[in-house]
Design a protein around this motif. Structure first.
Motif, mmCIF file in Angstrom:
data_model
loop_
_atom_site.group_PDB
_atom_site.id
_atom_site.type_symbol
_atom_site.label_atom_id
_atom_site.label_comp_id
_atom_site.label_asym_id
_atom_site.label_seq_id
_atom_site.Cartn_x
_atom_site.Cartn_y
_atom_site.Cartn_z
ATOM 1 N N GLY A 103 -4.439 6.870 -0.967
ATOM 2 C CA GLY A 103 -4.001 6.606 -2.423
ATOM 3 C C GLY A 103 -5.192 6.335 -3.400
ATOM 4 O O GLY A 103 -5.217 6.797 -4.658
ATOM 5 N N GLY A 104 -6.415 6.029 -2.893
ATOM 6 C CA GLY A 104 -7.691 5.859 -3.754
ATOM 7 C C GLY A 104 -7.849 7.295 -4.444
ATOM 8 O O GLY A 104 -8.032 7.451 -5.581
ATOM 9 N N GLY A 116 0.866 -1.221 -0.176
ATOM 10 C CA GLY A 116 -0.074 0.034 0.085
ATOM 11 C C GLY A 116 0.900 1.452 0.085
ATOM 12 O O GLY A 116 0.752 2.165 -0.844
ATOM 13 N N PHE A 174 -6.103 -0.312 -0.686
ATOM 14 C CA PHE A 174 -5.849 1.236 0.150
ATOM 15 C C PHE A 174 -6.991 0.919 1.172
ATOM 16 O O PHE A 174 -7.116 1.895 1.933
ATOM 17 C CB PHE A 174 -6.096 2.224 -0.899
ATOM 18 C CG PHE A 174 -4.879 2.637 -1.682
ATOM 19 C CD1 PHE A 174 -3.730 2.825 -1.147
ATOM 20 C CD2 PHE A 174 -5.034 2.782 -3.155
ATOM 21 C CE1 PHE A 174 -2.579 3.149 -1.908
ATOM 22 C CE2 PHE A 174 -3.901 3.272 -3.774
ATOM 23 C CZ PHE A 174 -2.783 3.367 -3.160
ATOM 24 N N HIS A 203 -5.976 1.704 4.904
ATOM 25 C CA HIS A 203 -4.613 2.404 4.658
ATOM 26 C C HIS A 203 -4.665 3.641 5.311
ATOM 27 O O HIS A 203 -5.299 4.566 4.739
ATOM 28 C CB HIS A 203 -3.954 2.249 3.105
ATOM 29 C CG HIS A 203 -2.843 2.623 2.930
ATOM 30 N ND1 HIS A 203 -1.756 1.869 3.462
ATOM 31 C CD2 HIS A 203 -2.315 3.874 2.361
ATOM 32 C CE1 HIS A 203 -0.484 2.507 2.854
ATOM 33 N NE2 HIS A 203 -0.873 3.629 2.393
ATOM 34 N N HIS A 226 -1.992 9.565 3.141
ATOM 35 C CA HIS A 226 -1.793 8.182 2.739
ATOM 36 C C HIS A 226 -3.316 7.653 1.947
ATOM 37 O O HIS A 226 -3.137 6.507 2.009
ATOM 38 C CB HIS A 226 -1.613 7.503 3.982
ATOM 39 C CG HIS A 226 -0.298 7.710 4.615
ATOM 40 N ND1 HIS A 226 0.969 7.574 4.309
ATOM 41 C CD2 HIS A 226 -0.185 8.384 6.034
ATOM 42 C CE1 HIS A 226 1.777 7.962 5.145
ATOM 43 N NE2 HIS A 226 1.233 8.415 6.086
ATOM 44 N N CYS A 267 -2.123 -7.408 -3.730
ATOM 45 C CA CYS A 267 -1.568 -6.171 -3.435
ATOM 46 C C CYS A 267 -0.063 -6.158 -4.135
ATOM 47 O O CYS A 267 0.187 -4.904 -4.684
ATOM 48 C CB CYS A 267 -1.342 -5.771 -2.054
ATOM 49 S SG CYS A 267 -3.200 -5.335 -1.215
ATOM 50 N N GLU A 287 1.088 4.033 -3.025
ATOM 51 C CA GLU A 287 0.886 5.403 -2.790
ATOM 52 C C GLU A 287 2.126 6.176 -3.133
ATOM 53 O O GLU A 287 1.809 7.340 -3.676
ATOM 54 C CB GLU A 287 0.723 5.381 -1.100
ATOM 55 C CG GLU A 287 0.595 6.943 -0.508
ATOM 56 C CD GLU A 287 0.984 6.989 0.824
ATOM 57 O OE1 GLU A 287 1.311 8.002 1.222
ATOM 58 O OE2 GLU A 287 0.661 6.159 1.634
#
Length: 142
Positions: free
Chosen positions: A61-62, A34, A100, A103, A59, A122, A38
């Motif tokens: 990332g999505g 993750g 994510f 995360h 953090h 992942c 990111e």
């Protein structure tokens, strides 16, 4: 104060994830993948939009990935000038929810939540993002 280097961080976290998955530490491997994803996204976003403050994403990332794809599709002319194939390659990337989900707070979860299959999903997603990031570096964009 040190300079942030998302490219190097992505590679470092990727290597950490690989070591962890080999040692059957799936929960930590998922976390490291993750972080690798990111950082790869942040490195690419800095190139796509030099005025972007990637720190605002924290953090998450999505949302970063969604914004990046939206910028590329909204500004297709710039993307084509930068690299005609790059926009198409990124548009084909998908991020599985598990990469994510929760995360980075999952780093505090108890052991045994993630399986080898989860870690491998992942790993593959992070590998695809790192591959694009490395291609951008080799092509002189990063």
């Amino acid at each position: 104060m040190t300079n942030e280097d998302f490219y190097e961080s992505a590679v470092r976290h990727w290597i950490g994830g690989c070591i962890l998955i080999e040692n059957e530490e799936y929960d930590n491997a998922v976390c490291f993948y993750g972080f690798a994803a990111e950082c790869a996204l942040k490195a690419m976003m800095e190139r796509i939009n030099e005025n972007s403050d990637v720190k605002k994403y924290g953090h998450f990332g999505g949302p970063l990935f969604q914004d990046m794809k939206m910028m590329l599709s909204a500004d297709l002319a710039s993307t084509v000038m930068m690299d005609p194939v790059w926009g198409l390659r990124l548009s084909d990337l998908s991020i599985p929810d598990i990469l994510f989900k929760d995360h980075p707070k999952r780093r505090y979860f108890e052991d045994g939540i993630y399986t080898r299959a989860d870690a491998e999903i992942c790993q593959e997603a992070a590998k695809n993002l790192l591959s694009e990031m490395v291609s951008m570096r080799l092509d002189g964009y990063l």
